[in-house]
Design a protein around this motif. Structure first.
Motif, short mmCIF file in Angstrom:
data_model
loop_
_atom_site.label_atom_id
_atom_site.label_comp_id
_atom_site.label_asym_id
_atom_site.label_seq_id
_atom_site.Cartn_x
_atom_site.Cartn_y
_atom_site.Cartn_z
N LEU A 40 0.78 -1.25 0.02
CA LEU A 40 -0.27 -0.02 -0.18
C LEU A 40 0.97 1.19 -0.23
CD1 LEU A 40 -2.87 -1.10 2.31
CD2 LEU A 40 -3.13 -0.70 -0.16
N LYS A 41 2.02 1.21 0.73
CA LYS A 41 2.85 2.34 0.75
C LYS A 41 3.53 2.56 -0.75
CE LYS A 41 7.10 3.88 3.23
NZ LYS A 41 7.86 3.44 4.18
N LYS A 42 3.90 1.40 -1.30
CA LYS A 42 4.54 1.67 -2.56
C LYS A 42 3.44 2.18 -3.56
CE LYS A 42 7.72 0.48 -5.44
NZ LYS A 42 8.94 1.28 -5.82
N ALA A 43 2.16 1.62 -3.50
CA ALA A 43 1.17 2.32 -4.37
C ALA A 43 0.83 3.71 -4.13
CB ALA A 43 0.01 1.40 -4.09
N GLY A 44 1.19 4.17 -2.86
CA GLY A 44 0.96 5.64 -2.51
C GLY A 44 1.95 6.61 -3.07
N GLN A 45 3.37 6.00 -3.29
CA GLN A 45 4.57 6.52 -3.63
C GLN A 45 4.36 6.85 -5.20
OE1 GLN A 45 7.39 3.96 -2.13
NE2 GLN A 45 7.79 5.03 -0.34
N LEU A 46 3.83 5.51 -5.87
CA LEU A 46 3.55 5.50 -7.36
C LEU A 46 2.44 6.56 -7.70
CD1 LEU A 46 3.75 1.75 -8.23
CD2 LEU A 46 5.28 3.59 -8.96
N GLN A 47 1.69 6.76 -6.79
CA GLN A 47 0.59 7.74 -7.19
C GLN A 47 1.08 9.26 -7.01
OE1 GLN A 47 -2.70 7.41 -8.33
NE2 GLN A 47 -2.37 9.44 -8.56
N SER A 48 2.04 9.09 -5.80
CA SER A 48 2.75 10.52 -5.88
C SER A 48 3.42 10.76 -7.14
CB SER A 48 3.47 10.58 -4.57
OG SER A 48 2.61 10.39 -3.50
N ALA A 49 4.24 9.82 -7.47
CA ALA A 49 5.29 9.91 -8.80
C ALA A 49 4.19 10.44 -9.94
CB ALA A 49 5.91 8.61 -8.97
N ALA A 50 3.24 9.92 -10.04
CA ALA A 50 2.39 10.12 -11.38
C ALA A 50 1.74 11.64 -11.12
CB ALA A 50 1.30 9.08 -11.24
N ASP A 51 1.31 11.92 -9.99
CA ASP A 51 1.09 13.32 -9.65
C ASP A 51 2.28 14.46 -10.02
OD1 ASP A 51 -1.40 12.32 -9.00
OD2 ASP A 51 -1.09 12.66 -6.99
N MET A 52 3.38 14.06 -9.53
CA MET A 52 4.64 14.89 -9.70
C MET A 52 4.83 15.23 -11.33
SD MET A 52 7.21 14.49 -6.77
CE MET A 52 6.94 12.59 -6.33
N MET A 53 4.72 13.56 -12.05
CA MET A 53 5.17 13.74 -13.26
C MET A 53 4.14 14.65 -14.17
SD MET A 53 7.85 11.96 -13.75
CE MET A 53 7.87 11.94 -15.53
N GLY A 54 2.90 14.55 -13.74
CA GLY A 54 1.68 15.38 -14.44
C GLY A 54 2.17 16.79 -14.38
N TYR A 55 2.43 17.47 -12.95
CA TYR A 55 2.90 18.62 -12.70
C TYR A 55 4.15 19.09 -13.42
CZ TYR A 55 4.18 22.71 -10.15
OH TYR A 55 4.50 24.12 -9.94
#
Length: 65
Positions: A40-55
């Motif tokens: 779950l922690k890894k999934a959260g990190q991947l979501q944060s990475a997706a958000d950052m890449m989009g930004y």
């Protein structure tokens, strides 16, 4: 790589979001415990990475032409 709309940015962002969604789905199917918590922690990190890449690839960060 380009998607059907001709934009490589949305495809790349989609890839990160797809990875995050897949990791979250996999983690949710696991039995409760330390391994699930880490997933779950890894999934959260991947979501944060997706958000950052989009930004970082957004038009707002580009200099005016």
């Amino acid at each position: 790589m380009r998607n059907s709309s001709g934009s490589s940015q949305s495809l790349d962002k989609h890839d990160w979001q797809a990875r995050a969604a897949e990791a979250l789905e996999k983690a949710r199917k696991m039995k409760p415990g330390a391994e699930r918590n880490e997933a779950l922690k890894k999934a959260g990190q991947l979501q944060s990475a997706a958000d950052m890449m989009g930004y970082l690839k957004s038009k707002e960060l580009r200099p005016p032409k």
